[in-house]
Design an enzyme around this catalytic site. Structure first.
Site, mmCIF file in Angstrom:
data_model
loop_
_atom_site.group_PDB
_atom_site.id
_atom_site.type_symbol
_atom_site.label_atom_id
_atom_site.label_comp_id
_atom_site.label_asym_id
_atom_site.label_seq_id
_atom_site.Cartn_x
_atom_site.Cartn_y
_atom_site.Cartn_z
ATOM 1 N N HIS A 30 35.070 42.736 32.220
ATOM 2 C CA HIS A 30 35.261 41.527 31.893
ATOM 3 C C HIS A 30 36.806 41.197 31.651
ATOM 4 O O HIS A 30 37.230 41.700 30.643
ATOM 5 C CB HIS A 30 34.475 40.765 30.554
ATOM 6 C CG HIS A 30 34.344 39.546 30.320
ATOM 7 N ND1 HIS A 30 34.979 39.087 28.955
ATOM 8 C CD2 HIS A 30 34.264 38.284 30.912
ATOM 9 C CE1 HIS A 30 34.930 37.813 28.815
ATOM 10 N NE2 HIS A 30 34.540 37.315 30.358
ATOM 11 N N HIS A 72 41.908 33.358 32.962
ATOM 12 C CA HIS A 72 40.606 33.140 32.225
ATOM 13 C C HIS A 72 40.687 31.314 31.556
ATOM 14 O O HIS A 72 39.899 30.597 31.956
ATOM 15 C CB HIS A 72 40.407 33.859 31.014
ATOM 16 C CG HIS A 72 38.936 33.346 30.299
ATOM 17 N ND1 HIS A 72 39.194 32.552 29.303
ATOM 18 C CD2 HIS A 72 37.765 33.824 30.533
ATOM 19 C CE1 HIS A 72 37.742 32.649 29.029
ATOM 20 N NE2 HIS A 72 37.216 33.274 29.761
#
Length: 259
Positions: A30, A72
């Site tokens: 991630h 992100h």
């Protein structure tokens, strides 16, 4: 100062993947190995490969002129020396930003990578999980993924159901990941698409859930994002097919010793 991101990656990577495959859990990172290098950069992706990752997540966002970047947050404030929304900036402006100094001085000069750059960097080294953010032009993304040869080396997740439906129409051959905490929720997604992966918190993985998924050709990915490593052993015990995490450097040693 130029940063050599490729040093010693390849031998470690292939050795790592061999061990992970033996344990039947594939590591998905991630934002890359973001405790070792600035998140969502080529450096963090390569650091993850050194610690057993087989999949690298990229967060897809578009600049004002439609160039896709790996970022992100909606804004540039947290992970660069820029300010404001990526969607309000031209790609040439984004390219000038420093995306490494905030993490450590030795990463000064790293930039926000485009999705094209990420795919070029990962070609032959890893598979890609695309977290597609709102506002991303789906035709542009599909075209780029095909051009770079990742159509069959990736899967996609959409937080926006409308975008998911558009993606299914444009790329019915590409793989989709959905989120669910039980079979009923998974069945809902199956009315919309044919998911190849389902992400679920490890505590919700039951034998019945796993059997249902495998019967329908769906792989189970345990979710262990952020800094909490307390559920790593549970992921192994629950026999997840994949694990989505931030700390491959902590999970990989556990995986190697698992019986």
């Amino acid at each position: 100062m130029a940063i050599n991101l490729r040093t010693r990656v390849f031998p470690l990577f292939f050795w790592a993947v061999t061990i992970v495959a033996a344990q039947n859990i594939e590591i998905v990172v991630h934002r890359g190995a973001n405790a070792l290098a600035p998140e969502n950069t080529v450096a963090s992706a390569y650091a993850a490969l050194e610690h057993g990752a087989k999949w690298v997540e990229v967060d897809v966002r578009a600049s004002k002129d439609g160039v896709l970047f790996n970022l992100h947050d909606e804004t540039l404030d947290r992970t660069t020396n820029g300010r404001g929304r990526l969607a309000d900036m031209l790609s040439c402006e984004v390219a000038q930003l420093d995306a490494g100094s905030w993490f450590a001085p030795r990463f000064a000069g790293l930039h926000v990578p485009t999705i094209a750059e990420m795919l070029d960097s990962l070609q032959g080294k890893a598979f890609v999980f695309f977290d597609v953010k709102r506002g991303t032009p789906i035709p542009t993304l599909v075209s780029l993924v095909r051009e770079k040869g990742f159509a069959d080396k990736s899967f996609f997740w959409f937080g926006d159901e409308k975008m998911l439906r558009e993606f299914i129409r444009l790329a019915p051959d590409m793989k989709i990941k959905v989120n669910a905490k039980d079979i009923d929720r998974l069945k809902y997604w199956q009315t919309i698409c044919s998911p190849s992966y389902v992400e679920i918190a490890p505590e919700f993985i039951t034998r019945r859930f796993r059997r249902y998924c495998h019967r329908h050709g769906i792989l189970v990915m345990a979710a262990c994002q952020e800094d909490d490593t307390s559920q790593f052993q549970l992921v192994i015990q629950k026999k997840a097919d994949l694990v989505n995490l931030d700390r491959p450097e902590d999970f990989f040693p556990l995986l190697k010793t698992a019986r």
